[in-house]
Write an enzyme that holds these catalytic residues in place. Structure first.
Site, PDB file in Angstrom:
ATOM      1  N   THR A   1       0.809  -1.215   0.000  1.00  0.00           N
ATOM      2  CA  THR A   1       0.000   0.000   0.000  1.00  0.00           C
ATOM      3  C   THR A   1       0.846   1.270   0.000  1.00  0.00           C
ATOM      4  O   THR A   1       0.661   2.159  -0.837  1.00  0.00           O
ATOM      5  CB  THR A   1      -0.935   0.007   1.229  1.00  0.00           C
TER       6      THR A   1
ATOM      7  N   LYS B   1       6.206   3.528  18.268  1.00  0.00           N
ATOM      8  CA  LYS B   1       6.195   4.925  17.846  1.00  0.00           C
ATOM      9  C   LYS B   1       6.627   5.849  18.983  1.00  0.00           C
ATOM     10  O   LYS B   1       7.340   6.839  18.775  1.00  0.00           O
ATOM     11  CB  LYS B   1       4.802   5.311  17.349  1.00  0.00           C
TER      12      LYS B   1
END
Length: 328
Positions: free
Chosen positions: A13, A204
């Protein structure tokens, strides 16, 4: 006009999004950078499957084939796991290539090492896409850190978890119902463990810690709790009390220099900056010494939000090399 040759590692993607944006923005990039960009190679596992029409001649399954391209200067990386990603990017950096990565798993663990290697080789590493998708938190924090100290970061760093909690509150869906819909919409993987367990947000958060403080807490000391044990009854009770569940990743440097972090569900009220953040949106709140509290909000994932910030990283790198600032 000079031509810069680029490679894309991984053509799912995000990799396809990079390819499309580079082609759609070709004229604009040429005008702003004064350079022609050519995608010379695309690294995939299966070279027999042409994912985007007209790209079959670019496909290869060998990183050595990628790096043997004469004039290769930029590598966009959109693979999933730590390896072989780090090995590939290490080779690229040693080959004097700039690298732009979206790989949070690899970068959380090896990012500082990769940046040090890049510095020694005179190239740059762009990693905006590793954290909070389309929210420009990395470049914003870099600018803030030129003058300010960041003392605390709180964030909704996983769009899937936020979508599930939103639907549980707004639609009275159970966790399982909201998860199934997230999967149907492509927000969650078939195996949603990393999203709902908090591991995605944790990786993250470690990237943000390394940027803000130059180091990370001991990973084993960080409590990471997911959202999979939150019931619809708990969500309803919170709503009745004017509160909302948010899945929050938080890291803070204390006055004595120690860094503490945690990831888990948090009840927030209307005064909290994360209270209005719904659906798949991400948000990052930074507490600083001079400008106070700053909150950035934006889409957390998807082909174009992630791919676009990677192309922006590329433009910034080329601009740095040429001594000017580029915005696209």
């Amino acid at each position: 006009m000079a031509t810069i040759k680029a490679a894309i590692l991984g053509f799912g993607t995000v990799g396809q999004g990079i390819y499309h944006i580079l082609n759609e923005k070709r004229e604009e990039l040429r005008e702003k950078l004064g350079l022609e960009l050519e995608v010379a190679k695309i690294l995939v596992r299966d070279t027999t499957r042409e994912r985007v029409p007209g790209t079959a001649h670019l496909l290869t399954d060998s990183i050595d084939d990628v790096l043997s391209v004469k004039g290769i200067q930029v590598v966009f990386e959109a693979i999933v796991n730590e390896e072989p990603t780090f090995t590939y990017l290490k080779k690229a950096v040693e080959n004097k290539c700039h690298v732009v990565t979206a790989n949070k798993v690899m970068f959380a663990k090896r990012g500082l090492e990769l940046q040090e290697l890049a510095k020694r080789n005179g190239v740059f590493v762009g990693y905006e896409a590793t954290t909070a998708g389309g929210v420009p938190v990395i470049k914003t924090m870099k600018n803030i850190l030129l003058v300010n100290d960041v003392t605390r970061i709180q964030g909704i760093l996983n769009g899937t978890s936020n979508y599930i909690l939103t639907k549980m509150r707004a639609e009275n869906w159970s966790f399982d119902e909201a998860l199934r819909e997230a999967q149907n919409l492509g927000y969650a993987e078939a195996d949603p463990y990393n999203d709902v367990s908090g591991q995605d947000a944790f990786k993250k958060l470690m990237i943000l810690s390394a940027l803000a403080f130059g180091e990370q807490p001991n990973w084993a000391d960080v409590e990471v709790i997911g959202i999979d044990n939150i019931s619809l009854e708990q969500v309803k009770e919170a709503t009745e009390n004017g509160l909302r569940y948010r899945h929050v990743a938080e890291v803070e440097r204390h006055a004595d220099g120690t860094i503490c972090a945690k990831v888990g569900p948090m009840l927030v009220d209307k005064e909290h900056p994360l209270y209005p953040i719904d659906d798949v949106f991400n948000a990052v709140t930074m507490e600083t010494n001079y400008i106070g509290t700053l909150t950035l909000i934006g889409p957390g994932a998807g082909m174009y939000p992630t791919a676009s910030v990677m192309v922006e990283d590329y433009a910034e790198i080329i601009g740095k090399r040429a001594g000017f600032v580029v915005t696209i």
